[in-house]
Scaffold this active site. Sequence first.
Site, mmCIF file in Angstrom:
data_model
loop_
_atom_site.group_PDB
_atom_site.id
_atom_site.type_symbol
_atom_site.label_atom_id
_atom_site.label_comp_id
_atom_site.label_asym_id
_atom_site.label_seq_id
_atom_site.Cartn_x
_atom_site.Cartn_y
_atom_site.Cartn_z
ATOM 1 N N ASP A 1 0.596 -1.610 -0.181
ATOM 2 C CA ASP A 1 0.167 -0.144 -0.040
ATOM 3 C C ASP A 1 0.816 1.152 -0.214
ATOM 4 O O ASP A 1 0.246 2.554 0.436
ATOM 5 C CB ASP A 1 -0.860 0.276 1.493
ATOM 6 C CG ASP A 1 -2.289 -1.223 1.327
ATOM 7 O OD1 ASP A 1 -2.050 -1.811 0.153
ATOM 8 O OD2 ASP A 1 -2.584 -1.239 1.838
ATOM 9 N N ASP B 1 -5.000 -0.310 -1.405
ATOM 10 C CA ASP B 1 -5.970 -0.674 -1.738
ATOM 11 C C ASP B 1 -6.807 0.033 -2.785
ATOM 12 O O ASP B 1 -6.443 0.832 -3.265
ATOM 13 C CB ASP B 1 -6.476 0.568 -0.452
ATOM 14 C CG ASP B 1 -6.094 -0.380 1.094
ATOM 15 O OD1 ASP B 1 -5.713 -1.086 1.154
ATOM 16 O OD2 ASP B 1 -6.395 0.372 2.358
ATOM 17 N N HIS C 1 -10.776 0.442 -2.747
ATOM 18 C CA HIS C 1 -11.946 0.596 -2.292
ATOM 19 C C HIS C 1 -13.117 1.562 -3.386
ATOM 20 O O HIS C 1 -13.095 2.012 -4.094
ATOM 21 C CB HIS C 1 -12.281 1.584 -1.297
ATOM 22 C CG HIS C 1 -10.910 0.607 0.330
ATOM 23 N ND1 HIS C 1 -10.672 -0.642 0.923
ATOM 24 C CD2 HIS C 1 -10.138 1.579 1.006
ATOM 25 C CE1 HIS C 1 -9.802 -0.623 1.372
ATOM 26 N NE2 HIS C 1 -9.564 0.744 1.793
ATOM 27 N N HIS D 1 -17.425 1.838 0.501
ATOM 28 C CA HIS D 1 -16.546 0.687 1.813
ATOM 29 C C HIS D 1 -17.205 1.068 3.086
ATOM 30 O O HIS D 1 -17.188 2.081 3.971
ATOM 31 C CB HIS D 1 -15.274 0.808 1.515
ATOM 32 C CG HIS D 1 -14.492 -0.463 1.791
ATOM 33 N ND1 HIS D 1 -14.038 -0.378 2.888
ATOM 34 C CD2 HIS D 1 -14.583 -1.359 0.959
ATOM 35 C CE1 HIS D 1 -13.331 -1.851 3.528
ATOM 36 N NE2 HIS D 1 -13.746 -2.417 2.293
ATOM 37 N N HIS E 1 -10.437 6.615 1.889
ATOM 38 C CA HIS E 1 -9.002 6.629 1.185
ATOM 39 C C HIS E 1 -9.121 6.061 -0.113
ATOM 40 O O HIS E 1 -10.486 4.836 -0.059
ATOM 41 C CB HIS E 1 -8.843 6.925 2.109
ATOM 42 C CG HIS E 1 -8.215 5.038 2.648
ATOM 43 N ND1 HIS E 1 -9.380 5.016 4.320
ATOM 44 C CD2 HIS E 1 -7.418 4.294 3.078
ATOM 45 C CE1 HIS E 1 -9.714 3.565 4.781
ATOM 46 N NE2 HIS E 1 -8.490 3.271 3.612
ATOM 47 N N LYS F 1 -7.146 -4.994 -3.119
ATOM 48 C CA LYS F 1 -7.598 -5.592 -2.304
ATOM 49 C C LYS F 1 -8.555 -4.040 -1.431
ATOM 50 O O LYS F 1 -8.255 -3.634 -1.720
ATOM 51 C CB LYS F 1 -6.509 -5.890 -1.235
ATOM 52 C CG LYS F 1 -5.149 -4.607 -0.090
ATOM 53 C CD LYS F 1 -4.427 -4.939 0.736
ATOM 54 C CE LYS F 1 -3.335 -3.750 1.055
ATOM 55 N NZ LYS F 1 -4.658 -3.594 2.281
ATOM 56 N N CYS G 1 -1.943 -2.384 7.947
ATOM 57 C CA CYS G 1 -1.426 -3.350 6.232
ATOM 58 C C CYS G 1 -0.326 -4.305 6.291
ATOM 59 O O CYS G 1 -0.712 -5.278 5.894
ATOM 60 C CB CYS G 1 -2.388 -2.529 5.598
ATOM 61 S SG CYS G 1 -3.586 -2.329 4.899
#
Length: 230
Positions: free
Chosen positions: A15, A55, A57, A61, A98, A123, A171
Amino acid sequence: MSPPTPENSALAIIDLQNDFCPPHGALAVEGGRDIAPAINKLLEIPFALKLATRDFHPPNHISFASQHSGKNPFVDSHTITSPKNEKETQTTLLWPDHCVQNTPGCELIPELNTSALDLVVEKGTDIRVESYSAFGPPFRNPPVAMSGVDTTLRKHGIEHVFVCGLALDFCVKSTAVDAAEFGYSTYVIEEATRGIDCSDSGRTKARADMEKVGVRVIRLDGLELAAIRK
């Protein structure tokens, strides 16, 4: 298990995205951008597989405080129930919006040498569940929205996973813990990660949580990486 070699080792960069980096990131980690040079040096090492996660999203989310009436980011939590097994739950801190899909915030930072990557894993794409780990959400009975990272590592004959990136206490830690629990020898590279809680106590807790399941925290000049450089 055999020792680390170029043929059996993978690098997982977690990330390293605009929204996790100062000065304008929606969820900026202090010093997050500063680790890019160290990670680019790691990308010069001949790992059998070099992957990055991000990430990715949807705008609604479940981890966003904006999706929960009266809840505030960094303050309030939410308990998520597995959509496939009501006995499995995960309580997570709520965050500001985010890394929303197809926004600049979800992109890997320009300082990262993305040309050296073999794979980018997205992810957090399922609105129903949180996925700190590169492997997928913590719901495993049955699995929910798994990323396929484990399958990819096994396909490449990986035995050792070296983890770096953001953020150490979320993470990075979750990825390292999962890697160890999936049976990989797992290492977190100290100089190539930063935490949301950047205090000494925050770093100590994250390290203890990882070491408890067998993750080793190493240095860039450690013997483990030296073996792969050869």
